[in-house]
Scaffold this motif. Structure first.
Motif, PDB file in Angstrom:
ATOM      1  N   UNK A  55     -34.919 -45.944   5.290  1.00 54.35           N
ATOM      2  CA  UNK A  55     -36.269 -46.478   5.087  1.00 54.35           C
ATOM      3  C   UNK A  55     -37.040 -46.474   6.408  1.00 54.35           C
ATOM      4  N   UNK A  56     -36.375 -46.851   7.500  1.00 55.51           N
ATOM      5  CA  UNK A  56     -37.018 -46.827   8.822  1.00 55.51           C
ATOM      6  C   UNK A  56     -37.364 -45.399   9.229  1.00 55.51           C
ATOM      7  N   UNK A  57     -36.456 -44.472   8.940  1.00 62.46           N
ATOM      8  CA  UNK A  57     -36.701 -43.060   9.249  1.00 62.46           C
ATOM      9  C   UNK A  57     -37.925 -42.554   8.499  1.00 62.46           C
ATOM     10  N   UNK A  58     -38.027 -42.878   7.229  1.00 59.82           N
ATOM     11  CA  UNK A  58     -39.190 -42.468   6.429  1.00 59.82           C
ATOM     12  C   UNK A  58     -40.471 -43.056   7.009  1.00 59.82           C
ATOM     13  N   UNK A  59     -40.444 -44.318   7.408  1.00 66.06           N
ATOM     14  CA  UNK A  59     -41.629 -44.943   8.013  1.00 66.06           C
ATOM     15  C   UNK A  59     -42.037 -44.190   9.279  1.00 66.06           C
ATOM     16  N   UNK A  60     -41.058 -43.855  10.113  1.00 62.00           N
ATOM     17  CA  UNK A  60     -41.349 -43.104  11.346  1.00 62.00           C
ATOM     18  C   UNK A  60     -41.929 -41.733  11.014  1.00 62.00           C
ATOM     19  N   UNK A  61     -41.344 -41.042  10.049  1.00 63.27           N
ATOM     20  CA  UNK A  61     -41.845 -39.713   9.677  1.00 63.27           C
ATOM     21  C   UNK A  61     -43.257 -39.792   9.111  1.00 63.27           C
ATOM     22  N   UNK A  84     -34.760 -42.324  -0.793  1.00 71.01           N
ATOM     23  CA  UNK A  84     -33.854 -41.723  -1.787  1.00 71.01           C
ATOM     24  C   UNK A  84     -33.865 -40.194  -1.705  1.00 71.01           C
ATOM     25  N   UNK A  85     -35.006 -39.615  -1.355  1.00 67.23           N
ATOM     26  CA  UNK A  85     -35.085 -38.167  -1.158  1.00 67.23           C
ATOM     27  C   UNK A  85     -34.236 -37.779   0.046  1.00 67.23           C
ATOM     28  N   UNK A  86     -34.377 -38.524   1.132  1.00 66.50           N
ATOM     29  CA  UNK A  86     -33.591 -38.257   2.335  1.00 66.50           C
ATOM     30  C   UNK A  86     -32.099 -38.397   2.019  1.00 66.50           C
ATOM     31  N   UNK A  87     -31.750 -39.429   1.290  1.00 65.77           N
ATOM     32  CA  UNK A  87     -30.355 -39.660   0.935  1.00 65.77           C
ATOM     33  C   UNK A  87     -29.796 -38.507   0.095  1.00 65.77           C
TER      34      UNK A  87
END
Length: 169
Positions: A55-61, A84-87
């Protein structure tokens, strides 16, 4: 297709750090940080795969205006940037406002973040920016496992660096 933003790995790393993402820098930029003169035009990271971290990674992206980068695919292809997409995919390549960033769950020849963080070292890269960078041995292991032509060339440079570091003690 629009031109990619200039490569600014410090900006990308700073946003990842500000969002609290747990990651290890891998790839050519990791070699640069360790002193190897490798040509690289992207930032590769291996991220820890907990839901909270993704979730943090998605926020950064999202802060970096990330767009999925796939050779030969229309840049307007719908893509749901969600944890969930990243996962489900594990590894993705993005074009961002800080240049190209690759996020990898399991870089070649590794078992992922838990494997790489063990021998990673913390490097100060600027004002209030310290990041974990993969060990030279692990970087070489990844380059060997990938089998790509450019990685075989990088291995020669990394081996020379390793020998120089050993000579210096």
């Amino acid at each position: 297709m629009t031109d990619p933003a200039p490569f600014d790995p410090i900006r990308g790393l700073r946003v990842l750090q500000e969002e609290g993402v747990r990651f290890v820098v891998v790839g050519g930029f990791a070699g640069n940080v360790r002193g190897a003169p490798l040509n690289t035009n992207d930032l590769d990271i291996c991220y820890e795969r907990s839901q909270e971290n993704m979730e943090r990674l998605v926020t950064a992206l999202r802060r970096l205006q990330a767009k999925l980068r796939v050779a030969g695919v229309d840049e307007e292809l719908p893509f749901d940037l969600h944890w969930r997409t990243i996962e489900s995919g594990g590894s993705f390549t993005f074009t961002t406002e800080a240049g190209e960033i690759d996020v990898l769950a399991f870089p070649s020849g590794t078992a992922g973040y838990a494997d790489l963080i063990v021998k990673a070292e913390r490097f100060e890269l600027g004002d209030d920016l310290a990041v974990d960078v993969v060990s030279l041995d692990d970087l070489m292991r990844m380059k060997e496992a990938s089998g790509r032509t450019k990685d075989r060339a990088h291995l020669e440079v990394l081996e020379a660096l390793r020998q120089e570091l050993r000579r210096r003690g």
